[in-house]
Design a protein around this motif. Structure first.
Motif, PDB file in Angstrom:
ATOM      1  N   GLY A 120       0.791  -1.213   0.000  1.00 48.95           N
ATOM      2  CA  GLY A 120       0.000   0.000   0.000  1.00 48.95           C
ATOM      3  C   GLY A 120       0.825   1.265   0.000  1.00 48.95           C
ATOM      4  N   LEU A 121       2.136   1.155   0.261  1.00 53.17           N
ATOM      5  CA  LEU A 121       3.010   2.325   0.223  1.00 53.17           C
ATOM      6  C   LEU A 121       3.462   2.660  -1.197  1.00 53.17           C
ATOM      7  N   VAL A 122       3.230   1.741  -2.134  1.00 54.67           N
ATOM      8  CA  VAL A 122       3.611   1.955  -3.535  1.00 54.67           C
ATOM      9  C   VAL A 122       2.577   2.850  -4.206  1.00 54.67           C
ATOM     10  N   SER A 123       3.030   3.656  -5.181  1.00 57.89           N
ATOM     11  CA  SER A 123       2.102   4.501  -5.943  1.00 57.89           C
ATOM     12  C   SER A 123       2.153   4.166  -7.429  1.00 57.89           C
ATOM     13  N   GLY A 124       3.309   4.379  -8.062  1.00 63.83           N
ATOM     14  CA  GLY A 124       3.429   4.166  -9.498  1.00 63.83           C
ATOM     15  C   GLY A 124       4.211   2.911  -9.847  1.00 63.83           C
ATOM     16  N   THR A 125       4.546   2.790 -11.113  1.00 60.41           N
ATOM     17  CA  THR A 125       5.238   1.616 -11.635  1.00 60.41           C
ATOM     18  C   THR A 125       6.595   1.433 -10.952  1.00 60.41           C
ATOM     19  N   PRO A 126       6.895   0.251 -10.451  1.00 59.71           N
ATOM     20  CA  PRO A 126       8.166   0.019  -9.768  1.00 59.71           C
ATOM     21  C   PRO A 126       9.372   0.282 -10.679  1.00 59.71           C
ATOM     22  N   PRO A 127      10.441   0.885 -10.144  1.00 61.16           N
ATOM     23  CA  PRO A 127      11.649   1.201 -10.937  1.00 61.16           C
ATOM     24  C   PRO A 127      12.543  -0.026 -11.080  1.00 61.16           C
ATOM     25  N   VAL A 128      12.123  -0.973 -11.889  1.00 61.57           N
ATOM     26  CA  VAL A 128      12.773  -2.281 -11.960  1.00 61.57           C
ATOM     27  C   VAL A 128      14.231  -2.177 -12.395  1.00 61.57           C
ATOM     28  N   VAL A 129      14.502  -1.433 -13.474  1.00 66.38           N
ATOM     29  CA  VAL A 129      15.881  -1.329 -13.962  1.00 66.38           C
ATOM     30  C   VAL A 129      16.782  -0.722 -12.888  1.00 66.38           C
ATOM     31  N   ALA A 130      16.299   0.282 -12.194  1.00 64.64           N
ATOM     32  CA  ALA A 130      17.099   0.964 -11.182  1.00 64.64           C
ATOM     33  C   ALA A 130      17.342   0.108  -9.951  1.00 64.64           C
ATOM     34  N   MET A 131      16.579  -0.966  -9.796  1.00 63.44           N
ATOM     35  CA  MET A 131      16.787  -1.839  -8.639  1.00 63.44           C
ATOM     36  C   MET A 131      17.911  -2.845  -8.860  1.00 63.44           C
ATOM     37  N   VAL A 132      18.363  -3.009 -10.099  1.00 65.01           N
ATOM     38  CA  VAL A 132      19.431  -3.970 -10.372  1.00 65.01           C
ATOM     39  C   VAL A 132      20.716  -3.604  -9.622  1.00 65.01           C
ATOM     40  N   PRO A 133      21.204  -2.351  -9.688  1.00 66.65           N
ATOM     41  CA  PRO A 133      22.405  -2.005  -8.910  1.00 66.65           C
ATOM     42  C   PRO A 133      22.189  -2.113  -7.403  1.00 66.65           C
ATOM     43  N   VAL A 134      20.986  -1.791  -6.936  1.00 64.05           N
ATOM     44  CA  VAL A 134      20.709  -1.894  -5.505  1.00 64.05           C
ATOM     45  C   VAL A 134      20.848  -3.343  -5.052  1.00 64.05           C
ATOM     46  N   GLN A 135      20.317  -4.262  -5.851  1.00 67.94           N
ATOM     47  CA  GLN A 135      20.437  -5.679  -5.502  1.00 67.94           C
ATOM     48  C   GLN A 135      21.897  -6.090  -5.392  1.00 67.94           C
ATOM     49  N   ALA A 136      22.738  -5.615  -6.312  1.00 68.68           N
ATOM     50  CA  ALA A 136      24.161  -5.964  -6.272  1.00 68.68           C
ATOM     51  C   ALA A 136      24.815  -5.451  -5.001  1.00 68.68           C
ATOM     52  N   GLY A 137      24.491  -4.223  -4.601  1.00 67.14           N
ATOM     53  CA  GLY A 137      25.072  -3.653  -3.394  1.00 67.14           C
ATOM     54  C   GLY A 137      24.614  -4.365  -2.136  1.00 67.14           C
ATOM     55  N   VAL A 138      23.332  -4.709  -2.074  1.00 62.64           N
ATOM     56  CA  VAL A 138      22.792  -5.390  -0.892  1.00 62.64           C
ATOM     57  C   VAL A 138      23.386  -6.791  -0.772  1.00 62.64           C
ATOM     58  N   GLU A 139      23.565  -7.469  -1.888  1.00 63.87           N
ATOM     59  CA  GLU A 139      24.176  -8.806  -1.859  1.00 63.87           C
ATOM     60  C   GLU A 139      25.599  -8.751  -1.308  1.00 63.87           C
ATOM     61  N   LEU A 140      26.366  -7.737  -1.725  1.00 62.21           N
ATOM     62  CA  LEU A 140      27.734  -7.591  -1.241  1.00 62.21           C
ATOM     63  C   LEU A 140      27.746  -7.312   0.262  1.00 62.21           C
ATOM     64  N   LEU A 141      26.836  -6.450   0.714  1.00 60.02           N
ATOM     65  CA  LEU A 141      26.739  -6.156   2.139  1.00 60.02           C
ATOM     66  C   LEU A 141      26.367  -7.406   2.933  1.00 60.02           C
ATOM     67  N   ALA A 142      25.437  -8.203   2.411  1.00 63.36           N
ATOM     68  CA  ALA A 142      25.038  -9.429   3.094  1.00 63.36           C
ATOM     69  C   ALA A 142      26.211 -10.394   3.206  1.00 63.36           C
TER      70      ALA A 142
END
Length: 417
Positions: free
Chosen positions: A290-312
């Motif tokens: 319910g906190l979402v409004s518009g279309t998810p920024p899928v392409v922009a989430m690819v670098p975030v996933q890489a950073g979070v994986e490295l942190l994990a």
């Protein structure tokens, strides 16, 4: 400068620290920046993870290029919740179903502040105050001003020392039966002061208020435990220590106990219960969606996933330990500079109150900034006289800290002649 400050000793110390660093290998897992000797701006924009260009290209060729619109049904639609859960698990101390990736930090802070304020004033018409501090990040202050104007609320300001940050006793004095929401940064953007999240949240709750935390300078470098704090809501960016890249989407956290009644104000189709029904009227999707409004920024989430994986992979505990070691080392170097140089450290010395960066003060920093950048030393200047030394633990070596600070000191000496 080298003789005066014991640069040789600092260089040897840096080599020993790098040799003993359990996270040393991670520095090679980021893209290099030719010509950069020392990058001191990880608290504003993290380096890209190595191989990210290939990962992005693979997404374009395969996920997007071959699956096309089918990708939405095959995983993209719920990527905001899945990545949000992962950030919550790795960096926020948040259980599943409470964190989502969407929008910018500003937009998510607005949504959460309005949702909490509206719910509070509806439940109790006396609760018309938003409490915040005078040295909070500008966006937070501006948003609070806007929400207060929209909802006929009043701002109650906590006067904070820019060289430190907000303390529990100040919050206790500011909150009352009139307070709806407390809006604070967990780590102060200027000084790096770490607020006592658990104590402040408890004090606000004792007064019947809710707390919205800005975690932009915390996530990925300072441990956060939102569930244990009984936090109400939080938001933060992913382009600093999570290395999501410029303009990367933010994350928002809303405690499960609030999700059924805290209604965010930007009612877009992707936050509707059945978005593809395209029907009349808005009914929010259940849960954190319910906190979402518009279309998810899928392409922009690819670098975030890489950073979070490295942190994990590294582990936030090890990252925090190295962060403190890096800032301790930087502190020792600056403290060794001659007193007549006139550089002051405007950050907390105590580990429990120190975030991921140090702030140095000197009236000549603005004059030497261009020289430092040309020399491959990239710090972050903040008016009128502050140089922030943002040391991202996974990508920064101790040798880099010594090299960069040696050049900062030398530039100040040349400027003073």
């Amino acid at each position: 400068m080298s003789a005066d400050t014991g640069a040789g000793d600092a260089r040897r110390a840096a080599a020993a620290l790098d040799a003993a660093d359990p996270l040393a290998a991670f520095a090679s897992r980021f893209e290099t920046a030719p010509g950069v000797r020392a990058y001191f701006d990880g608290n504003s924009l993290g380096r890209p993870v190595a191989g990210l260009a290939q990962r992005m290209a693979s997404f374009v060729r395969e996920d997007w290029g071959t699956r096309l619109i089918r990708g939405w049904d095959e995983g993209w639609m719920h990527l905001p919740e899945r990545l949000g859960d992962r950030i919550g698990e790795v960096a926020l101390g948040a259980g599943p179903g409470q964190t989502v990736v969407a929008d910018s930090t500003t937009v998510l802070l607005y949504k959460l502040l309005r949702a909490l304020a509206d719910a509070q004033t509806t439940a109790d018409s006396r609760r018309t105050e938003i409490v915040l501090d005078t040295d909070n990040f500008p966006t937070d202050r501006y948003l609070a001003e806007g929400v207060a104007a929209e909802r006929s609320m009043r701002l109650r300001w906590i006067e904070t020392d820019p060289d430190t940050g907000v303390r529990p006793e100040q919050v206790a004095e500011a909150v009352s039966e009139r307070c709806a929401v407390v809006l604070l940064s967990h780590v102060a953007y200027r000084s790096g002061w770490v607020a006592d999240g658990a104590a402040i949240t408890a004090l606000a709750h004792d007064a019947g208020a809710l707390v919205l935390w800005d975690l932009s300078h915390s996530v990925g470098v300072v441990p956060v435990d939102l569930d244990a704090w009984a936090a109400d809501a939080a938001a933060g960016c992913s382009y600093k220590y999570l290395c999501g890249g410029p303009g990367a989407p933010a994350f928002g956290y809303l405690a499960q106990r609030h999700q059924a009644w805290a209604r965010q104000p930007v009612q877009g189709w992707m936050g509707r219960r059945h978005p593809f029904e395209m029907g009349p009227g808005y009914e929010p999707a259940p849960g954190i969606r319910g906190l979402v409004s518009g279309t998810p920024p899928v392409v922009a989430m690819v670098p975030v996933q890489a950073g979070v994986e490295l942190l994990a992979e590294a582990g936030l505990g090890a990252v925090r330990a190295k962060s403190l070691a890096l800032t301790d080392f930087a502190w020792e170097i600056v403290e060794s500079w001659p007193a007549e140089l006139g550089v002051a450290i405007a950050s907390p010395r105590e580990h429990r109150h120190r975030g991921g960066h140090l702030t140095l003060r000197h009236p000549g920093f603005q004059d030497v900034l261009a020289e430092l950048w040309a020399d491959g030393v990239v710090p972050d200047f903040r008016h009128p006289d502050a140089l922030r030394i943002g040391l991202s633990p996974l990508s920064t070596t101790f040798a880099e800290v010594e090299t960069g600070l040696d050049r900062v000191g030398a530039a100040l000496l040349r400027s003073a002649r």
